[in-house]
Design an enzyme around this catalytic site. Structure first.
Site, PDB file in Angstrom:
ATOM      1  N   ASP B  40       0.855  -1.202   0.000  1.00 28.54           N
ATOM      2  CA  ASP B  40       0.000   0.000   0.000  1.00 28.54           C
ATOM      3  C   ASP B  40       0.880   1.237   0.000  1.00 28.54           C
ATOM      4  O   ASP B  40       1.809   1.343   0.813  1.00 28.54           O
ATOM      5  CB  ASP B  40      -0.845   0.044   1.284  1.00 28.54           C
ATOM      6  CG  ASP B  40      -2.110  -0.797   1.190  1.00 28.54           C
ATOM      7  OD1 ASP B  40      -2.314  -1.453   0.157  1.00 28.54           O
ATOM      8  OD2 ASP B  40      -2.889  -0.786   2.163  1.00 28.54           O
ATOM      9  N   LYS B  97      -7.601   0.674  -5.090  1.00 28.12           N
ATOM     10  CA  LYS B  97      -8.795   0.160  -4.413  1.00 28.12           C
ATOM     11  C   LYS B  97     -10.027   0.930  -4.831  1.00 28.12           C
ATOM     12  O   LYS B  97      -9.966   2.145  -5.011  1.00 28.12           O
ATOM     13  CB  LYS B  97      -8.646   0.319  -2.896  1.00 28.12           C
ATOM     14  CG  LYS B  97      -7.665  -0.638  -2.255  1.00 28.12           C
ATOM     15  CD  LYS B  97      -7.674  -0.430  -0.743  1.00 28.12           C
ATOM     16  CE  LYS B  97      -6.506  -1.111  -0.057  1.00 28.12           C
ATOM     17  NZ  LYS B  97      -6.618  -2.558  -0.024  1.00 28.12           N
ATOM     18  N   GLY B 165      -5.402  -2.869   8.738  1.00 26.34           N
ATOM     19  CA  GLY B 165      -5.084  -1.719   9.581  1.00 26.34           C
ATOM     20  C   GLY B 165      -4.907  -2.036  11.044  1.00 26.34           C
ATOM     21  O   GLY B 165      -4.914  -1.147  11.884  1.00 26.34           O
ATOM     22  N   GLY B 226      -3.467  -7.195   8.057  1.00 26.95           N
ATOM     23  CA  GLY B 226      -2.787  -7.288   9.353  1.00 26.95           C
ATOM     24  C   GLY B 226      -1.342  -7.745   9.292  1.00 26.95           C
ATOM     25  O   GLY B 226      -0.713  -7.959  10.328  1.00 26.95           O
ATOM     26  N   SER B 248      -0.880  -1.184   6.002  1.00 29.54           N
ATOM     27  CA  SER B 248      -0.324  -0.161   6.888  1.00 29.54           C
ATOM     28  C   SER B 248       1.032  -0.571   7.456  1.00 29.54           C
ATOM     29  O   SER B 248       1.777   0.275   7.945  1.00 29.54           O
ATOM     30  CB  SER B 248      -1.309   0.068   8.041  1.00 29.54           C
ATOM     31  OG  SER B 248      -2.637   0.008   7.575  1.00 29.54           O
TER      32      SER B 248
END
Lengths: 207, 306
Positions: B40, B97, B165, B226, B248
């Site tokens: 990301d 996305k 996240g 995650g 993230s």
């Protein structure tokens, strides 16, 4: 791919295999780029090449994934007197193209560094007479795209292309072979069979 | 090879008949990404760091999931200007996305669209009919039925949903294991039991049969949700995933460039404990995590989608 190869300590072993010992290798798509002595449109900061094929490839020649396509190809090297050749399904995914066949030089393809965003592979000395023979073999054009596909290249890019640029999608230099497209994504084993035969004959010739 | 029996997509009128963009072309790109890490990124600078670290693709988005969680509000697709900036900065594939706006993303020629539960859903009944698009789609799943429903709609790549996240990989593990367990169960069934099982899962019998024949999902399947450390990535690979998405986890950590490289190395060498120990050493601070078990049902993103 080159970054992972570099981080895993594989770049030099690969160069030894391809350029010093000069053993048979076939690369498809990114593999063709990896085996090229020169490539353009590389990422900022460049990228490592193994080399082995005296050609210049143009990365992502057709554009992004939305320009990826499948097309029937006539591959002359698959034709034999005994078999009727069906077209081969060429799968092109963000594919490169061989833009130019380079003249065979001693050492690196220095001239190529004059191209914008171009990279070249480092030179390596072939180990023996047999390897040298393959390294100095002429580059053979094994397949081209049908002419109508030339217009696939966006106009701005077409103007920027080398005037000598072609539409070459498969090349062989001695025992190193490269294709822009992905025979491994089809169920058609003909190129694999042809290639195994090439390897078998090359290995047989050594004994 | 495995995907040839899957439905073909519509031909694209814009290019005439000489090109047949089929499902093979869409799944083909995913197959080229196997063994890789998709990161990301929210700007060109991060995209360059990801590319230099060896990412096989980047996912362009406006806010990483951890910020979406923290800030709340409606999470939308990225500004096209940002996507163009990222496309210009790197040569690796650029994904983006969307829950709505997929036509806009296709016009921008992104390389893959993630129909993502991280963004606020716009349609509570239907997912996107993905077949007519030239751009391939990747979709999330929690189990086999959900995965096959998405493939039936035209998804050319699947990922676990996990719990984006959080930096807690446990939900991704749960989803990867659930898909695997559902497949194991399917393989034990007799042919005449399959229609009922397909009905239970809510998927097509044909795709279920294809899955049984292959012993895995018929498209490339990545882990997502995650993943924050090299160990997380290696674990997901050991569970049979074809590659990983890191959201993230990278740019919310102390040293993003080093962590990005370490996760790429761990994904490549996921069975080599020595490499894993080496790349896990001295990475600095990981992202601040949230335990999935502390989240209420409403706070979980994985429940979005059906």
């Amino acid at each position: 791919m080159a970054l992972v190869a570099a981080a895993s300590g594989l770049l030099e072993p690969l160069r030894e295999f391809v350029k010093i010992k000069r053993l048979p290798v076939w690369g498809t798509c990114a593999g063709l780029i990896f085996l090229a002595e020169a490539a353009n449109r590389t990422k900022s900061g460049g990228q490592d090449l193994v080399g082995g094929l005296d050609v210049r490839v143009n990365r992502n020649h057709f554009g992004r994934q939305t320009e990826s396509f499948i097309i029937d190809l006539d591959l002359p090297f698959l034709t034999s007197a005994l078999t009727q050749t069906q077209p081969f399904q060429g799968i092109f995914i963000r594919a490169p193209i061989v833009e130019k066949i380079l003249s065979i030089v001693v050492g690196e393809q220095i001239e190529e560094t004059k191209q914008e965003n171009a990279v070249i592979a480092p030179a390596r000395q072939a180990i023996d007479h047999r390897s040298t023979k393959y390294v100095n073999a002429p580059v053979e054009v094994m397949a081209r795209l049908p002419n109508r596909l030339a217009k696939r290249t966006p106009e701005a890019d077409r103007l920027a292309l080398d005037p000598e640029a072609g539409d070459i999608i498969a090349v062989r230099q001695g025992n190193v072979f490269g294709t822009s497209f992905h025979p491994e994504l089809t169920q058609d084993p003909r190129i694999h069979l042809w290639w195994l035969k090439q390897v078998f004959e090359a290995v047989g010739a050594q004994d | 090879m495995a995907n040839d029996s899957l439905p073909l997509t519509n031909d694209s009128a814009s290019h005439g008949n000489e090109f047949t963009p089929s499902f093979t072309v869409k799944t083909g790109l995913a197959r080229m990404l196997k063994g890789g890490v998709i990161m990301d990124v929210v700007n060109a600078e991060q995209a360059k760091i990801a590319e230099a670290a060896g990412a096989c693709a980047v996912m362009a988005l406006e806010r990483v999931p951890a910020d979406i969680r923290a800030q709340g509000g409606v999470a939308r697709m990225s500004d096209p200007a940002l996507i163009k900036e990222i496309q210009a900065a790197v040569t690796i594939p650029v994904m983006a996305k969307a829950r709505i706006g997929h036509m806009i993303l296709e016009a921008l020629a992104v390389d893959y669209i993630d129909e993502s539960e991280v963004l606020t859903p716009a349609d509570s009944t239907y997912h996107v009919d993905k077949h007519p698009f030239r751009v391939p789609f990747v979709c999330g799943c929690r189990n086999l039925g959900e995965a096959l429903r998405r493939i039936n709609e035209g998804a050319a790549m699947i990922r676990t949903k996990g719990e984006a996240g959080t930096g807690d990989v446990s939900e991704a593990v749960r989803h990867a294991r659930k898909v695997a367990d559902d497949i194991v169960k399917a393989k034990k069934l007799a042919d005449d039991e399959l229609p009922l099982y397909a009905e239970t899962l809510g998927c097509s019998v044909e795709l279920l049969k294809e899955t049984i024949k292959l012993g895995r999902l018929p498209v490339v399947t990545f882990a997502a949700g995650g993943i924050a450390t090299p160990a997380d990535a290696a674990l997901m690979m050991q569970l049979g995933c074809d590659g990983v998405f890191v959201g993230s986890g990278i740019f919310k950590s102390g040293d993003a460039a080093q962590r990005a490289k370490a996760i790429v190395q761990a994904t490549t060498h996921f069975r080599d404990a020595k490499v894993l120990a080496e790349v896990s050493t001295g990475l600095g601070e990981a992202m601040v995590g949230i335990n999935c078990s502390d989240l209420s049902k409403e706070q979980k993103l994985a429940g979005r989608g059906w």
